[in-house]
Design an enzyme around this catalytic site. Structure first.
Site, PDB file in Angstrom:
ATOM      1  CG  HIS A 152      51.035  62.439 -92.514  1.00 19.84           C
ATOM      2  ND1 HIS A 152      50.882  61.298 -91.759  1.00 19.84           N
ATOM      3  CD2 HIS A 152      51.116  62.030 -93.812  1.00 19.84           C
ATOM      4  CE1 HIS A 152      50.861  60.243 -92.566  1.00 19.84           C
ATOM      5  NE2 HIS A 152      51.009  60.662 -93.808  1.00 19.84           N
ATOM      6  CG  ASP A 169      50.932  58.766 -97.281  1.00 18.53           C
ATOM      7  OD1 ASP A 169      50.931  59.176 -96.110  1.00 18.53           O
ATOM      8  OD2 ASP A 169      50.200  59.238 -98.161  1.00 18.53           O
ATOM      9  CB  CYS A 214      52.971  59.017 -89.468  1.00 17.46           C
ATOM     10  SG  CYS A 214      52.731  60.627 -88.682  1.00 17.46           S
TER      11      CYS A 214
END
Length: 258
Positions: A152, A169, A214
């Site tokens: 991530h 985030d 991401c």
């Protein structure tokens, strides 16, 4: 002649970028419009069909030892292929793009590469102290810190003038600890560089996102912040953004006109 011209363009494109990942239909049509300076709507379907067949055939002949070399960065075709589909971006792509971001901002923005946070966590401040030996972080407008948490990517930014740390985030609280780590680092760095104005007064602001790609979002947020542009992109724009990033890396410069 139009057919041959489109194939020549595809061949040149393939050798320039090492694959057809960043190719858009608009690239072919824009090329032909530029060459012939006239409309060819009647030919459009035929041209794109022929181009698709040629594209499929050419893929069977990979560009030998394709590399992008820029300053200290070396990108292989394998690195660039992380920009295909929904693949996770790797460190090499993140860090070279960060270099391009800094140059496009005329170094008013500093991008701390993706290994910085890992080194900070494993070896503490002393482990990264030398990373800024030639850089005055507190003379920059924004600091960009990409953070890799297993599979991530997240982003921490520091607005130096306002002393605000923002956390980007897509997984909620994952960055809270990271934010504290970066805040502690900046305060320690300020003490080491005798910057008393930056030894206190920092605030943290969560900026939660809800997207899946991401790594791409980290780079696009970084790009927008560095170029003082609003966040006007969503998940549906990601395939187009991946293609643009691929081209920018191969061209070794950002496209400043979207």
């Amino acid at each position: 002649m139009t057919h041959c011209t489109s194939l020549d363009f595809l061949d040149s494109f393939y050798r320039r970028y090492g694959s057809f990942i960043p190719l858009c239909k608009s690239d072919i049509l824009s090329h032909l419009k530029g060459r012939f300076n006239s409309g060819f709507s009647d030919w459009k379907t035929l041209i794109l069909s022929a181009a698709a067949r040629y594209q499929t055939a050419l893929i069977e002949m990979p560009v030998s030892q394709f590399q992008v070399v820029y300053k200290k960065h070396i990108l292989t075709l394998e690195d660039l292929l992380t920009l295909a589909d929904q693949n996770w971006l790797n460190d090499q792509v993140m860090n070279m793009y960060g270099e391009l971001i800094m140059e496009s901002s005329h170094h008013k923005v500093h991008f701390l590469n993706s290994f910085f946070h890992r080194q900070l966590m494993t070896k503490g401040y002393e482990g990264v102290k030398r990373w800024t030996k030639q850089v005055d972080l507190f003379s920059k407008s924004i600091l960009l810190v990409p953070v890799h948490l297993e599979v991530h990517w997240c982003l921490v930014t520091a607005d130096v003038a306002s002393k605000k740390i923002c956390l980007y985030d897509s997984q909620g609280n994952a960055l809270e600890k990271v934010g504290r780590n970066i805040l502690k680092y900046l305060i320690t760095e300020a003490k080491g560089k005798h910057q008393s104005a930056y030894q206190s007064g920092w605030t943290k602001i969560p900026q939660q996102t809800n997207e899946n790609d991401c790594g791409v979002f980290v780079l696009e947020y970084s790009r927008c912040l560095a170029l003082s542009r609003p966040f006007q992109f969503t998940q549906k724009d990601i395939p187009k953004i991946r293609k643009r990033i691929y081209k920018e890396l191969c061209d070794c410069k950002l496209q400043l006109q979207d």
